[in-house]
Design a protein around this motif. Structure first.
Motif, mmCIF file in Angstrom:
data_model
loop_
_atom_site.group_PDB
_atom_site.id
_atom_site.type_symbol
_atom_site.label_atom_id
_atom_site.label_comp_id
_atom_site.label_asym_id
_atom_site.label_seq_id
_atom_site.Cartn_x
_atom_site.Cartn_y
_atom_site.Cartn_z
ATOM 1 N N LYS A 129 -8.957 41.380 -43.156
ATOM 2 C CA LYS A 129 -8.604 42.609 -42.454
ATOM 3 C C LYS A 129 -9.876 43.380 -42.097
ATOM 4 O O LYS A 129 -10.787 43.492 -42.902
ATOM 5 N N ILE A 130 -9.897 43.901 -40.881
ATOM 6 C CA ILE A 130 -11.027 44.655 -40.357
ATOM 7 C C ILE A 130 -10.570 46.104 -40.142
ATOM 8 O O ILE A 130 -9.486 46.343 -39.602
ATOM 9 N N LYS A 131 -11.402 47.062 -40.544
ATOM 10 C CA LYS A 131 -11.059 48.476 -40.340
ATOM 11 C C LYS A 131 -11.108 48.804 -38.855
ATOM 12 O O LYS A 131 -12.068 48.488 -38.163
ATOM 13 N N CYS A 132 -10.047 49.457 -38.397
ATOM 14 C CA CYS A 132 -9.916 49.823 -36.985
ATOM 15 C C CYS A 132 -9.386 51.243 -36.868
ATOM 16 O O CYS A 132 -8.669 51.727 -37.747
ATOM 17 N N ASN A 133 -9.740 51.888 -35.774
ATOM 18 C CA ASN A 133 -9.106 53.145 -35.390
ATOM 19 C C ASN A 133 -8.053 52.815 -34.344
ATOM 20 O O ASN A 133 -8.276 51.963 -33.480
ATOM 21 N N ILE A 134 -6.919 53.485 -34.447
ATOM 22 C CA ILE A 134 -5.882 53.320 -33.422
ATOM 23 C C ILE A 134 -5.506 54.692 -32.878
ATOM 24 O O ILE A 134 -5.581 55.706 -33.587
ATOM 25 N N ASN A 135 -5.142 54.733 -31.603
ATOM 26 C CA ASN A 135 -4.597 55.946 -30.997
ATOM 27 C C ASN A 135 -3.663 55.540 -29.873
ATOM 28 O O ASN A 135 -3.607 54.385 -29.488
ATOM 29 N N GLY A 136 -2.916 56.501 -29.399
ATOM 30 C CA GLY A 136 -1.941 56.236 -28.346
ATOM 31 C C GLY A 136 -0.661 56.995 -28.632
ATOM 32 O O GLY A 136 -0.627 57.884 -29.494
ATOM 33 N N ASN A 156 -4.649 42.495 -26.184
ATOM 34 C CA ASN A 156 -3.228 42.725 -25.935
ATOM 35 C C ASN A 156 -2.994 44.104 -25.322
ATOM 36 O O ASN A 156 -2.208 44.249 -24.384
ATOM 37 N N SER A 157 -3.684 45.119 -25.828
ATOM 38 C CA SER A 157 -3.472 46.482 -25.305
ATOM 39 C C SER A 157 -3.963 46.607 -23.866
ATOM 40 O O SER A 157 -3.464 47.441 -23.111
ATOM 41 N N HIS A 158 -4.927 45.770 -23.454
ATOM 42 C CA HIS A 158 -5.413 45.788 -22.064
ATOM 43 C C HIS A 158 -4.365 45.247 -21.091
ATOM 44 O O HIS A 158 -4.467 45.476 -19.884
ATOM 45 N N LEU A 159 -3.374 44.539 -21.609
ATOM 46 C CA LEU A 159 -2.304 43.998 -20.755
ATOM 47 C C LEU A 159 -1.245 45.044 -20.412
ATOM 48 O O LEU A 159 -0.401 44.810 -19.553
ATOM 49 N N TYR A 160 -1.248 46.186 -21.117
ATOM 50 C CA TYR A 160 -0.196 47.188 -20.984
ATOM 51 C C TYR A 160 0.044 47.535 -19.516
ATOM 52 O O TYR A 160 -0.912 47.726 -18.771
ATOM 53 N N PRO A 161 1.293 47.592 -19.040
ATOM 54 C CA PRO A 161 2.552 47.663 -19.780
ATOM 55 C C PRO A 161 3.081 46.316 -20.268
ATOM 56 O O PRO A 161 4.117 46.261 -20.913
ATOM 57 N N ILE A 177 2.701 48.147 -34.567
ATOM 58 C CA ILE A 177 1.608 48.284 -33.598
ATOM 59 C C ILE A 177 2.171 47.857 -32.231
ATOM 60 O O ILE A 177 2.185 46.671 -31.895
ATOM 61 N N PRO A 178 2.677 48.823 -31.454
ATOM 62 C CA PRO A 178 3.184 48.483 -30.123
ATOM 63 C C PRO A 178 2.044 48.146 -29.159
ATOM 64 O O PRO A 178 0.894 48.489 -29.407
ATOM 65 N N ARG A 179 2.385 47.538 -28.059
ATOM 66 C CA ARG A 179 1.383 47.149 -27.056
ATOM 67 C C ARG A 179 0.654 48.338 -26.448
ATOM 68 O O ARG A 179 -0.440 48.190 -25.916
ATOM 69 N N SER A 180 1.242 49.530 -26.516
ATOM 70 C CA SER A 180 0.620 50.727 -25.950
ATOM 71 C C SER A 180 -0.461 51.318 -26.859
ATOM 72 O O SER A 180 -1.159 52.241 -26.459
ATOM 73 N N THR A 181 -0.618 50.787 -28.052
ATOM 74 C CA THR A 181 -1.594 51.310 -29.009
ATOM 75 C C THR A 181 -2.997 50.834 -28.648
ATOM 76 O O THR A 181 -3.223 49.652 -28.405
ATOM 77 N N LYS A 182 -3.925 51.766 -28.604
ATOM 78 C CA LYS A 182 -5.326 51.457 -28.323
ATOM 79 C C LYS A 182 -6.051 51.258 -29.649
ATOM 80 O O LYS A 182 -5.883 52.040 -30.581
ATOM 81 N N ILE A 183 -6.885 50.223 -29.702
ATOM 82 C CA ILE A 183 -7.551 49.843 -30.949
ATOM 83 C C ILE A 183 -9.056 49.777 -30.719
ATOM 84 O O ILE A 183 -9.516 49.281 -29.687
ATOM 85 N N SER A 184 -9.810 50.269 -31.695
ATOM 86 C CA SER A 184 -11.272 50.100 -31.686
ATOM 87 C C SER A 184 -11.707 49.753 -33.102
ATOM 88 O O SER A 184 -11.153 50.249 -34.073
ATOM 89 N N VAL A 185 -12.714 48.905 -33.196
ATOM 90 C CA VAL A 185 -13.210 48.437 -34.491
ATOM 91 C C VAL A 185 -14.150 49.480 -35.067
ATOM 92 O O VAL A 185 -15.021 50.001 -34.367
#
Length: 190
Positions: A129-136, A156-161, A177-185
């Motif tokens: 597991k890698i620590k990530c920030n999520i927003n959305g 995956n999030s870049h494919l949204y919708p 974690i829906p597809r609309s969630t933005k993730i950064s490491v």
């Protein structure tokens, strides 16, 4: 007469579980608790709740090798009418993280029908597991969580919708974690 309904206290527990599932979907990255139900021993309560709540007789469900048992198939078909399927046609998939890879074998929807994508139910496993920030949507500011292979979630999030939706399950615990969630490491070791 034996009660074959999966929830022990039908209306109360099914309502509580449905609400927990709605909350997990509405508030990504947060843990919610599901109630216990009658289910195959290999399935977590959370995974079984997702299946019994979201699947019906038009749902195609992929079961990875460890979950593709007669007990799980019989339970799934009896309680939902769902069709056991391959990865390419799956609306839902159940397995540990490694068994569901590669993700590009699952459908991500099409522009006219983005909802025609797969939802992956990832049973707890010992993945890195890698620590990530999520927003959305559903996240005020940002949350920090740990994810396996964050680059796959970022792609995956870049494919949204379009894209895949994810539920991580562990016994009574569920995290979405829906597809609309933005993730950064956030982990510098990554």
């Amino acid at each position: 007469m034996e009660n074959n309904y999966p929830f022990s206290e039908e209306s109360i527990n099914s309502s509580i579980s449905f609400r927990s599932l709605v909350n997990a979907t509405s508030y990504p990255g947060r843990h919610f608790q599901i109630t216990k139900l009658k289910k195959p021993s290999i399935l977590s309560n959370a995974a079984a709740t997702i299946l019994i709540t979201l699947c019906d007789n038009e749902s195609n469900v992929y079961l990875s090798k460890d979950f593709s048992t007669d007990e799980v198939k019989d339970w799934l078909i009896f309680n939902t009418g769902a069709i056991v399927s391959d990865k390419q046609n799956a609306d839902f998939a159940v397995g540990d993280w490694e068994s569901l890879l590669p993700l590009d074998e699952f459908k991500t929807g099409v522009p006219e029908y983005p909802e025609r994508s797969a939802t992956l139910i990832i049973e707890e496993s010992n993945y890195k597991k890698i620590k990530c920030n999520i927003n959305g949507p559903g996240i005020k500011d940002k949350l920090q969580i740990e994810l396996p292979n964050p680059e796959l979630f970022i792609n995956n999030s870049h494919l949204y919708p379009l894209g895949l939706d994810f539920y991580f399950t562990n016994d009574l615990d569920i995290l979405s974690i829906p597809r609309s969630t933005k993730i950064s490491v956030t982990n510098s070791e990554y």
